[in-house]
Scaffold this motif. Structure first.
Motif, PDB file in Angstrom:
ATOM      1  N   THR A  24      -5.692   7.509  -0.818  1.00  0.00           N
ATOM      2  CA  THR A  24      -6.841   7.102  -0.013  1.00  0.00           C
ATOM      3  C   THR A  24      -7.893   8.205   0.041  1.00  0.00           C
ATOM      4  O   THR A  24      -9.098   7.941   0.019  1.00  0.00           O
ATOM      5  CB  THR A  24      -6.390   6.750   1.417  1.00  0.00           C
ATOM      6  N   VAL A  79       0.811  -1.221   0.000  1.00  0.00           N
ATOM      7  CA  VAL A  79       0.000   0.000   0.000  1.00  0.00           C
ATOM      8  C   VAL A  79       0.842   1.267   0.000  1.00  0.00           C
ATOM      9  O   VAL A  79       0.312   2.372  -0.070  1.00  0.00           O
ATOM     10  CB  VAL A  79      -0.948   0.017   1.219  1.00  0.00           C
ATOM     11  N   THR A  80       2.159   1.124   0.097  1.00  0.00           N
ATOM     12  CA  THR A  80       3.033   2.303   0.074  1.00  0.00           C
ATOM     13  C   THR A  80       4.137   2.107  -0.963  1.00  0.00           C
ATOM     14  O   THR A  80       5.299   1.890  -0.624  1.00  0.00           O
ATOM     15  CB  THR A  80       3.663   2.557   1.456  1.00  0.00           C
ATOM     16  N   LYS A 107       0.148   7.088  -0.179  1.00  0.00           N
ATOM     17  CA  LYS A 107      -0.985   6.327   0.354  1.00  0.00           C
ATOM     18  C   LYS A 107      -2.055   7.261   0.905  1.00  0.00           C
ATOM     19  O   LYS A 107      -3.254   7.073   0.654  1.00  0.00           O
ATOM     20  CB  LYS A 107      -0.500   5.377   1.451  1.00  0.00           C
TER      21      LYS A 107
END
Length: 293
Positions: free
Chosen positions: A171, A130-131, A167
């Motif tokens: 998001t 996710v990063t 991220k």
């Protein structure tokens, strides 16, 4: 920004790939598992062909020369590739070296790794978590972070940041723009713009049924009109058949085209602009300022 609406890239450029990372990546494959995970989950398992993995050093690509490395290949006059046309360069690399190509020893930047296989591209994306770390467009980062920090502040955008800041930004923006009801809201407006564009295309055809040589500019007008309809909820008038060259929509298109087409030149040739304001960098800043002002 307009090209992204028109073309779906199937080429992933892994900006900084060490031998250890590539070796580990090649050892793994993605498989669906129905016994140990819920449907739809993808697990990473060891591939039975792991013993055939080759080292990073054996990835094919142009051979570097002492001192200049591969940077000379994108230089004017003596260079092998016209880096202002990145699509053509990518096509030539794929044709000559295959589905995975390494462009190494570039002065002032890490190696570039090109993947031309959709399955392998998926594996890379799945590995990033996710990063992801995707350092790209240092010139854009410098512009936002140094030249116009007064305007952008800490907002680097999706392209200008990586890791945890990426991220956080992703998001925040993905929640509204990926909702089905949001997409449905703009289907009809975009369709109206596209119908106007098709009508304009039919009127532009010559006696051989072909488009004019500057047809790419018309595509940019369509893209800008779509962006204006979605982002500003209004029509910008780009479909006007008599749109003057000094109109605001055309100036926006020209500024974007200049900035995008010169990014590769600034990034892959000798990066003098990082140390003093070159002519190309000065013009790049002026074109970027047009959007800010």
């Amino acid at each position: 920004m307009f090209s992204k609406l028109l073309y779906r890239k199937r080429t992933l450029i892994a900006r900084k790939c060490t031998q250890a990372k590539c070796h580990a990546l090649s050892k793994q494959t993605l498989r669906l598992s129905s016994s140990s995970a819920p449907p739809g989950n993808i697990l990473i398992q060891e591939d039975e062909t792991v013993q055939h993995v080759k080292p990073y050093s054996e990835i094919p690509g142009p051979r570097a020369i002492p001192i200049l490395g591969n940077t000379w290949r994108v230089m004017p006059i003596i260079g092998q590739y016209d880096i202002s046309d990145t699509a053509k360069v990518s096509f030539e690399l794929h044709r000559e070296y295959g589905k995975i190509v390494k462009l190494s020893n570039l002065v002032g930047r890490p190696d570039l790794l090109f993947l031309y296989d959709a399955d392998e591209i998926e594996k890379v994306y799945r590995q990033e978590s996710v990063t992801p770390f995707r350092p790209s467009m240092p010139c854009l980062v410098k512009y936002k972070g140094d030249v116009r920090k007064d305007f952008f502040g800490t907002l680097g955008g999706v392209v200008g940041v990586h890791g945890e800041p990426w991220k956080k930004f992703r998001t925040t923006v993905q929640k509204p723009i990926l909702q089905v009801q949001t997409v449905k809201k703009y289907i009809e407006p975009i369709e109206d713009v596209t119908k106007d564009f098709i009508s304009k295309m039919l009127a532009m055809k010559d006696e051989n049924g072909e488009m004019p040589s500057d047809f790419d500019n018309e595509i940019h007008k369509w893209a800008l009109e779509c962006i204006g309809r979605v982002a500003l909820d209004t029509r910008l008038g780009c479909m006007d058949p008599h749109l003057p060259p000094d109109s605001e929509p055309q100036k926006i298109i020209d500024a974007a085209k200049y900035a995008l087409r010169n990014i590769a030149i600034m990034e892959l040739r000798f990066p003098f602009w990082r140390y003093f304001p070159t002519t190309l960098w000065t013009r790049y800043v002026a074109n970027m300022d047009y959007f800010v002002e």
